[in-house]
Write an enzyme that holds these catalytic residues in place. Structure first.
Site, mmCIF file in Angstrom:
data_model
loop_
_atom_site.group_PDB
_atom_site.id
_atom_site.type_symbol
_atom_site.label_atom_id
_atom_site.label_comp_id
_atom_site.label_asym_id
_atom_site.label_seq_id
_atom_site.Cartn_x
_atom_site.Cartn_y
_atom_site.Cartn_z
ATOM 1 N N GLY A 151 41.986 42.690 58.793
ATOM 2 C CA GLY A 151 41.305 43.871 59.308
ATOM 3 C C GLY A 151 39.834 43.570 59.510
ATOM 4 N N ILE A 153 37.403 43.380 57.328
ATOM 5 C CA ILE A 153 36.870 42.425 56.356
ATOM 6 C C ILE A 153 37.474 41.047 56.558
ATOM 7 C CG2 ILE A 153 36.771 41.857 53.898
ATOM 8 C CD1 ILE A 153 36.687 44.947 53.411
ATOM 9 N N ARG A 173 50.390 42.436 58.829
ATOM 10 C CA ARG A 173 51.649 43.107 59.171
ATOM 11 C C ARG A 173 52.182 42.640 60.520
ATOM 12 N NH1 ARG A 173 49.961 49.248 58.085
ATOM 13 N NH2 ARG A 173 48.021 48.371 58.887
ATOM 14 N N ARG A 230 41.791 45.122 46.302
ATOM 15 C CA ARG A 230 42.036 46.012 45.177
ATOM 16 C C ARG A 230 42.684 45.211 44.062
ATOM 17 N NH1 ARG A 230 38.785 48.775 47.202
ATOM 18 N NH2 ARG A 230 38.926 50.998 47.751
ATOM 19 N N ASP A 254 36.450 40.199 42.521
ATOM 20 C CA ASP A 254 35.522 41.328 42.480
ATOM 21 C C ASP A 254 36.240 42.589 42.028
ATOM 22 O OD1 ASP A 254 32.915 42.589 43.056
ATOM 23 O OD2 ASP A 254 34.065 43.670 44.585
ATOM 24 N N GLU A 259 40.270 48.681 36.095
ATOM 25 C CA GLU A 259 38.843 49.003 36.259
ATOM 26 C C GLU A 259 38.557 50.411 35.724
ATOM 27 O OE1 GLU A 259 37.725 48.677 40.362
ATOM 28 O OE2 GLU A 259 38.474 46.647 40.567
ATOM 29 N N HIS A 277 33.390 44.855 40.916
ATOM 30 C CA HIS A 277 33.657 45.664 42.116
ATOM 31 C C HIS A 277 32.352 46.004 42.844
ATOM 32 C CE1 HIS A 277 36.869 48.581 43.885
ATOM 33 N NE2 HIS A 277 36.058 48.141 44.831
#
Length: 310
Positions: A151, A153, A173, A230, A254, A259, A277
């Site tokens: 995407g 990023i 995908r 994530r 990260d 978290e 993060h």
């Protein structure tokens, strides 16, 4: 009358002043104030500002009969009850792409730090250890980099990696016509091909533990993993076991499961670099994401299409 905006995330005083100029701002960035705000003001709330980690539950949406816009400040929205919002005809948006440059910068920083052992070399230097007593580290230049999730990023990670003359592969995908790299239709095939793997895919149930023991084994003892998506995407127990056993060369994270508590299974390991993060955070990004939300909300209340609808 100003529309009532419920904000569930931490904001600076300047951010709150900007929002307060246009909205009746209800500021509830912690669990207690959040519950109180929903109970006392839910019937008046017309918009909610949150993020993917903080989210917004279906039960909270049901307490807000006038709600018409839910917005995630960043790209992630995994803890927002999007299906319930859509059932109600509530518009949902995010900040897709706004912090992509910052996250991609951080991904490369983590990769370089992990591969070149920058934190370990720093500690050794401070302890008076000279290079002759330290193991040499591999390079980044010329290696094969796999990008999981192409995407905003992922594309920027690939662009930066090209500056290191890295060969790029990616799993998504579906193939992207504008992608700079070789497409792999399975993550396993990408991991087997890659020297280093950067995770930039969205979070949520569909990607939970997408990176498991089998993927880590495919990456191998000379492989490195970086996760800026994530924490749920990577199986923490499998990662800790691979790093401890040396079946994975190293990692840079990260994000991590559990978290904001430090990842207990990982903090004692020396072949991993951890940041809390922070990949998508900087003063520039913060200002840009708030401006993006203001623009999205202004378009919504003017009856115009959202800039970044979900």
């Amino acid at each position: 009358m100003k529309p009532c905006l419920l904000t569930l995330i931490l904001l600076t005083d300047d951010d709150r002043a900007k929002l307060g100029a246009t909205y009746e701002l209800i500021y509830a960035p912690d669990a207690d104030s959040r519950a109180q705000a929903v109970a006392q003001h839910g019937e008046r709330v017309r918009a909610v500002l949150t993020n993917g980690t903080t989210g917004l539950t279906a039960a909270e949406i049901d307490r807000m009969p006038q709600l018409e816009l839910v917005s995630a400040l960043g790209a992630g929205y995994e803890n927002i009850a999007v299906d319930r919002a859509r059932e109600r005809g509530i518009a949902v948006s995010n900040g897709a792409g706004v912090n992509a440059d910052c996250v991609a910068d951080h991904a490369l920083a983590l990769l370089l730090a992990a591969v070149r052992a920058v934190p370990q070399y720093d500690a050794a230097c401070r302890a008076g250890v000279w290079r002759d007593d330290l193991a040499m580290r591999p390079t980044v230049t010329g290696r094969k980099l796999g990008v999981v999730g192409y995407g905003h990023i992922g594309a920027k990670v690939a662009k930066r990696a090209a500056g290191f003359d890295m060969e790029i592969g990616y799993h998504n995908r579906k193939p992207r016509e504008d992608a700079h790299g070789r497409y792999f239709d399975t993550l396993m095939a990408l991991a087997q091909w890659s020297d280093y793997l950067v995770i930039a895919t969205p979070g949520g149930p569909q990607t939970t533990h997408l990176v498991d023991r089998a993927v880590l084994d495919a990456l191998g003892p000379d492989g490195f993993l970086v996760n800026v998506s994530r924490g749920s995407v990577v199986d923490t127990a499998a990662l800790a076991a691979a790093l401890a056993a040396g079946t994975l060369g190293g990692a840079g994270l990260d994000v991590y499961e559990g978290e904001p508590e430090p990842p207990a299974a990982l903090v004692g390991l020396t072949n991993i670099v951890l940041t809390p993060h922070t990949a998508g955070t900087s003063p520039d990004v913060r200002n840009a994401t708030v401006r993006h939300f203001i623009a999205n909300a202004a378009r919504h209340f003017a009856g115009e299409p959202l800039l970044t609808p979900l």
